[in-house]
Design a protein around this motif. Structure first.
Motif, mmCIF file in Angstrom:
data_model
loop_
_atom_site.group_PDB
_atom_site.id
_atom_site.type_symbol
_atom_site.label_atom_id
_atom_site.label_comp_id
_atom_site.label_asym_id
_atom_site.label_seq_id
_atom_site.Cartn_x
_atom_site.Cartn_y
_atom_site.Cartn_z
ATOM 1 N N VAL A 289 0.843 -1.200 0.000
ATOM 2 C CA VAL A 289 0.000 0.000 0.000
ATOM 3 C C VAL A 289 0.878 1.250 0.000
ATOM 4 O O VAL A 289 1.906 1.308 0.679
ATOM 5 C CB VAL A 289 -0.921 0.002 1.238
ATOM 6 C CG1 VAL A 289 -1.759 1.272 1.304
ATOM 7 C CG2 VAL A 289 -1.805 -1.238 1.237
ATOM 8 N N GLY A 290 0.446 2.274 -0.744
ATOM 9 C CA GLY A 290 1.144 3.550 -0.736
ATOM 10 C C GLY A 290 0.182 4.720 -0.642
ATOM 11 O O GLY A 290 -1.019 4.546 -0.492
ATOM 12 N N HIS A 291 0.728 5.917 -0.701
ATOM 13 C CA HIS A 291 0.011 7.181 -0.846
ATOM 14 C C HIS A 291 -0.335 7.871 0.475
ATOM 15 O O HIS A 291 -0.287 9.093 0.544
ATOM 16 C CB HIS A 291 -1.277 6.976 -1.658
ATOM 17 C CG HIS A 291 -2.033 8.241 -1.929
ATOM 18 N ND1 HIS A 291 -1.499 9.310 -2.633
ATOM 19 C CD2 HIS A 291 -3.299 8.624 -1.601
ATOM 20 C CE1 HIS A 291 -2.400 10.268 -2.736
ATOM 21 N NE2 HIS A 291 -3.489 9.894 -2.110
ATOM 22 N N GLN A 308 -11.245 -15.750 1.640
ATOM 23 C CA GLN A 308 -9.796 -15.842 1.679
ATOM 24 C C GLN A 308 -9.191 -14.522 2.166
ATOM 25 O O GLN A 308 -9.694 -13.434 1.862
ATOM 26 C CB GLN A 308 -9.247 -16.173 0.293
ATOM 27 C CG GLN A 308 -9.658 -17.544 -0.217
ATOM 28 C CD GLN A 308 -9.115 -18.663 0.650
ATOM 29 O OE1 GLN A 308 -7.923 -18.703 0.953
ATOM 30 N NE2 GLN A 308 -9.984 -19.577 1.057
ATOM 31 N N GLN A 309 -8.098 -14.634 2.921
ATOM 32 C CA GLN A 309 -7.434 -13.456 3.445
ATOM 33 C C GLN A 309 -6.288 -13.019 2.531
ATOM 34 O O GLN A 309 -5.669 -13.829 1.844
ATOM 35 C CB GLN A 309 -6.877 -13.719 4.842
ATOM 36 C CG GLN A 309 -7.906 -13.687 5.948
ATOM 37 C CD GLN A 309 -7.257 -13.730 7.321
ATOM 38 O OE1 GLN A 309 -6.228 -14.373 7.514
ATOM 39 N NE2 GLN A 309 -7.849 -13.030 8.285
ATOM 40 N N ALA A 310 -6.024 -11.736 2.567
ATOM 41 C CA ALA A 310 -4.813 -11.172 1.978
ATOM 42 C C ALA A 310 -4.120 -10.354 3.055
ATOM 43 O O ALA A 310 -4.752 -9.862 3.992
ATOM 44 C CB ALA A 310 -5.140 -10.309 0.771
ATOM 45 N N VAL A 311 -2.810 -10.220 2.918
ATOM 46 C CA VAL A 311 -2.047 -9.419 3.870
ATOM 47 C C VAL A 311 -1.671 -8.102 3.196
ATOM 48 O O VAL A 311 -1.263 -8.071 2.034
ATOM 49 C CB VAL A 311 -0.793 -10.170 4.361
ATOM 50 C CG1 VAL A 311 0.166 -10.490 3.232
ATOM 51 C CG2 VAL A 311 -0.095 -9.389 5.468
ATOM 52 N N LEU A 312 -1.860 -6.997 3.924
ATOM 53 C CA LEU A 312 -1.544 -5.659 3.427
ATOM 54 C C LEU A 312 -0.532 -5.004 4.351
ATOM 55 O O LEU A 312 -0.549 -5.220 5.577
ATOM 56 C CB LEU A 312 -2.801 -4.779 3.344
ATOM 57 C CG LEU A 312 -3.926 -5.235 2.420
ATOM 58 C CD1 LEU A 312 -4.842 -6.244 3.112
ATOM 59 C CD2 LEU A 312 -4.748 -4.039 1.934
ATOM 60 N N THR A 313 0.341 -4.174 3.782
ATOM 61 C CA THR A 313 1.347 -3.474 4.571
ATOM 62 C C THR A 313 1.695 -2.161 3.898
ATOM 63 O O THR A 313 1.669 -2.058 2.672
ATOM 64 C CB THR A 313 2.615 -4.339 4.735
ATOM 65 O OG1 THR A 313 3.582 -3.633 5.524
ATOM 66 C CG2 THR A 313 3.237 -4.695 3.398
ATOM 67 N N GLU A 314 1.991 -1.143 4.724
ATOM 68 C CA GLU A 314 2.417 0.162 4.204
ATOM 69 C C GLU A 314 3.625 0.630 5.020
ATOM 70 O O GLU A 314 3.526 0.815 6.236
ATOM 71 C CB GLU A 314 1.297 1.192 4.286
ATOM 72 C CG GLU A 314 1.693 2.534 3.679
ATOM 73 C CD GLU A 314 0.559 3.538 3.637
ATOM 74 O OE1 GLU A 314 0.765 4.637 3.076
ATOM 75 O OE2 GLU A 314 -0.537 3.239 4.164
ATOM 76 N N PRO A 315 4.774 0.846 4.362
ATOM 77 C CA PRO A 315 6.022 1.156 5.073
ATOM 78 C C PRO A 315 6.323 2.643 5.247
ATOM 79 O O PRO A 315 7.403 3.115 4.889
ATOM 80 C CB PRO A 315 7.066 0.478 4.190
ATOM 81 C CG PRO A 315 6.507 0.611 2.811
ATOM 82 C CD PRO A 315 5.017 0.525 2.946
ATOM 83 N N LEU A 316 5.358 3.388 5.789
ATOM 84 C CA LEU A 316 5.539 4.800 6.092
ATOM 85 C C LEU A 316 5.927 5.580 4.825
ATOM 86 O O LEU A 316 5.215 5.490 3.824
ATOM 87 C CB LEU A 316 6.535 4.998 7.245
ATOM 88 C CG LEU A 316 6.503 6.332 7.993
ATOM 89 C CD1 LEU A 316 5.101 6.702 8.455
ATOM 90 C CD2 LEU A 316 7.469 6.327 9.164
ATOM 91 N N LYS A 317 7.025 6.292 4.804
ATOM 92 C CA LYS A 317 7.368 7.189 3.692
ATOM 93 C C LYS A 317 8.868 7.438 3.652
ATOM 94 O O LYS A 317 9.599 7.142 4.600
ATOM 95 C CB LYS A 317 6.649 8.528 3.864
ATOM 96 C CG LYS A 317 7.066 9.259 5.142
ATOM 97 C CD LYS A 317 6.340 10.575 5.328
ATOM 98 C CE LYS A 317 6.791 11.256 6.634
ATOM 99 N NZ LYS A 317 6.116 12.546 6.849
ATOM 100 N N TRP A 318 9.337 7.948 2.527
ATOM 101 C CA TRP A 318 10.675 8.506 2.343
ATOM 102 C C TRP A 318 11.811 7.509 2.577
ATOM 103 O O TRP A 318 12.959 7.905 2.757
ATOM 104 C CB TRP A 318 10.900 9.720 3.246
ATOM 105 C CG TRP A 318 9.908 10.828 3.086
ATOM 106 C CD1 TRP A 318 8.929 10.934 2.141
ATOM 107 C CD2 TRP A 318 9.803 11.986 3.913
ATOM 108 N NE1 TRP A 318 8.202 12.084 2.319
ATOM 109 C CE2 TRP A 318 8.713 12.757 3.399
ATOM 110 C CE3 TRP A 318 10.484 12.452 5.020
ATOM 111 C CZ2 TRP A 318 8.322 13.965 3.967
ATOM 112 C CZ3 TRP A 318 10.095 13.648 5.586
ATOM 113 C CH2 TRP A 318 9.037 14.401 5.059
ATOM 114 N N GLY A 319 11.501 6.207 2.624
ATOM 115 C CA GLY A 319 12.527 5.227 2.933
ATOM 116 C C GLY A 319 12.783 5.071 4.417
ATOM 117 O O GLY A 319 13.817 4.544 4.823
ATOM 118 N N MET A 320 11.837 5.486 5.252
ATOM 119 C CA MET A 320 11.982 5.290 6.698
ATOM 120 C C MET A 320 11.825 3.827 7.094
ATOM 121 O O MET A 320 12.376 3.390 8.103
ATOM 122 C CB MET A 320 10.940 6.122 7.443
ATOM 123 C CG MET A 320 11.136 7.617 7.343
ATOM 124 S SD MET A 320 9.808 8.503 8.218
ATOM 125 C CE MET A 320 10.320 10.211 7.962
#
Length: 614
Positions: A289-291, A308-320
């Motif tokens: 996930v982004g934005h 069925q399940q899916a896994v979602l992840t968003e890694p903050l921003k700017w390469g943090m």
């Protein structure tokens, strides 16, 4: 002098297992029946916004914030290498993949410089200059990336050159030709991952971008590219990716996790819809996930049709952060199937920058540092924001002038062209100042320390008054005229800010061609402090209409100010306010406070002016 060479001394761990442990890596147990499963790891970044080095170009210092985050692809590369090395030592683990979810080429002077000052020319790695983000991502070895909305900010020519410089595909299934409806970027890519002694696993990576591009970069894409909804186009393309042979489908999507839209009903599809996509569209195993610039290590979402399940992840921003998605797969009836899914994020502030990435981009970095410290004009007299929270200053008037001027020019030829234009600004940084004499890019940028973009809405006189009343709760209630110290007057506690209202949640309004004048009587209780509100010397009428320039943070609801979030939007091109200020000084060569500083508002007590000392 490059700060990357001289100041990389904070919070450093050198590579390998130590790097993963320090970054917060947690070993996730494999799915039950491990002997029959293999594990595929997918790493992910998003919203890099032009950050390669852990450097703040506007402060001319190593980046730091209240949470002591570090930023940039150079540090992400160290984490990626550590993950790859760990996986290489595990016989059941497969070659990992590395993805990005968009907003790559805009956001720092490093990316701006190679779009506007010295535009990239090299294509396919031959001749000319590579975009620093292309050079860094190629060095690290990405497998695919999705388009972000900010990819379009510099026009289609720069975007296409950047695309051709990449060693991996730039995906956007919902970016469609205006006439034919066919994708104008690759919708997906298939990656075949080797499994010892077994048939390979085919991973389908689908890329989707934000439909808000149609509004935010209308001038770039109108009559050329249209953008379907994230959910609507996922329904079309996920089955196609499966039909093409994908055992696993991963979506890299530049759309926030939870359902919301900053553009209201201007488009029939939502801005942020990643979780809704998984609930609605069968066949998705994982989502990067982004934005939204949020840190979401792991969220499991269930598809309403299949269960069925899916896994979602968003890694903050700017390469943090670096997201890790672990998918456990097992063969069932000769086909690979995901039977376990987990995600986590690793923190980039625990590792050194990868010297290979630093070496590739050091010359670009040094060039940009020289650029931001270069003289771009002069200022006839010094401007300081030190007293901006309690008195009308030229520094904040400059911000409001730039915003209002840009909006006034943009609405020419529209039904709002005849309306008076106002602007809203907050005293973000009391330490900011532009000196008299020579002015650098960095000096100007210091007045506006956030990456906010400019919008404009329409508001009535009643709404303006109520907005100002809300803003005035920033002041503590006092009697007498002082002198007072600033802490006796400002940063009043409220139910939503019990330790005090921050400076960035106090707004000041000003007019462009005519003054908006008002007084704030802080002897009165909250809600009844605004007096003598007038435009061009005439009391503001309840139904009077204004165009109001405002930043995206406030318009999206930041600070919970009244009316602004629901007001009709008449301008939104996602142009950074900070860059507008820099562009103005470059274009005019001079800043003259007498041209925009008029002293339109003041603090009073019982109608009498008060004295506040810093």
């Amino acid at each position: 002098m490059s700060g990357e060479r001289t100041t990389m001394t904070r919070r450093t761990v050198i590579g390998g297992a130590a790097a993963l442990a320090a970054a917060g890596f947690q070993t996730v147990p494999a799915y039950a029946g491990r002997e029959k499963t293999v594990r595929l790891t997918v790493m992910g970044t998003t919203d890099l916004h032009g950050n390669v080095f852990n450097w703040d170009y506007f402060k001319n210092a190593e980046y730091d914030d209240a949470a002591h985050n570090d930023i940039g692809l150079a540090k992400i590369s160290t984490l990626v290498t550590a993950v790859r090395d760990r996986i290489a030592a595990d016989q059941r683990a497969l070659r990992p993949l590395l993805l990005d979810a968009g907003d790559t080429i805009q956001g720092t002077p490093l990316s701006y410089y190679f779009a506007r000052i010295e535009p990239i020319t090299g294509e396919n790695g031959t001749g000319g200059h590579l975009h620093p983000m292309a050079a860094a991502m190629n060095e690290i070895g990405y497998d695919a990336a999705a388009l972000g909305n900010h990819e379009f900010n510099y026009g289609l020519d720069i975007l296409r050159k950047f695309q051709r410089q990449l060693d991996f595909p730039l995906l956007g299934a919902n970016a469609e030709d205006w006439t034919t409806g066919l994708p104008v970027f690759p919708p997906y890519v298939l990656k075949r991952v080797h499994v010892p002694g077994e048939k390979p696993i085919t991973v389908g990576i689908l890329g989707l971008t934000n439909p808000g591009i149609a509004i935010w970069d209308k001038a770039v894409v109108e009559n050329k590219i249209k953008f379907g909804g994230v959910v609507e186009l996922a329904k079309v393309w996920v089955p196609r990716v499966r039909k093409a042979g994908a055992d696993v489908v991963i979506v890299s999507v530049h759309s926030g996790m939870d359902l919301s839209s900053s553009y209201g009903d201007a488009l029939p599809v939502p801005e942020n819809a990643s979780a809704l996509m998984v609930e609605t569209v069968p066949g998705i195993d994982a989502v990067l996930v982004g934005h939204a610039h949020q840190e979401i290590p792991e969220r499991l979402v269930t598809n309403k049709e299949t269960g069925q399940q899916a896994v979602l992840t968003e890694p903050l921003k700017w390469g943090m952060r670096l997201s890790l998605i672990d998918l456990d797969l097992r063969k069932e009836h000769g086909q690979w199937k995901v039977v376990g899914r987990h995600a986590q994020v690793l923190n980039a502030n625990t590792v050194d920058a990868d010297p290979k990435v630093v070496a590739v981009l050091q010359q670009d970095h040094d060039t940009v540092i020289e650029y931001v410290n270069s003289k771009i004009g002069t200022c006839t007299e010094a401007m300081s924001a030190a007293t901006a929270p309690w008195e009308d200053t030229a520094a904040l008037d400059f911000v409001n002038f730039i915003q209002a001027d840009a909006v006034a020019k943009a609405v020419v030829g529209t039904p709002q062209a005849s309306l008076p234009v106002l602007a809203i600004a907050a005293p973000f940084n009391r330490a900011a100042a532009i000196p008299a004499g020579d002015v650098s890019i960095r000096d100007v940028a210091g007045l506006y320390v956030f990456d906010n973009t400019l919008l404009a809405v329409t508001m009535t006189g009643t709404q303006i008054r109520e907005y100002l009343e809300f803003s005035a709760q920033y002041f503590k209630q006092i009697t007498g005229t002082g002198p007072f110290t600033s802490d006796q007057v400002t940063n009043a506690p409220t139910p939503t800010a019990p330790i005090g209202t921050p400076d960035y949640n106090y707004d000041i309004l000003g007019g462009l061609t005519k003054p908006l004048t008002y007084k704030i009587d802080i002897a009165k209780p909250v809600g009844s402090r605004i007096t003598d509100l007038a435009y061009d010397g005439v009391a503001v009428a309840a139904d009077q209409q204004f165009v109001v320039a405002v930043n995206n943070y406030r318009q999206s609801g930041g600070g919970n100010f009244p009316h602004i979030k629901t007001a009709p939007v008449v301008y939104n091109r996602q142009v950074e306010i900070r860059q507008l200020m820099i562009d103005y000084v470059i274009a005019t060569g001079s800043v003259d406070p007498s041209a925009f500083h008029t002293g339109d508002w003041s603090l009073v007590s019982g109608g009498a002016p008060i004295i506040v000392n810093p």
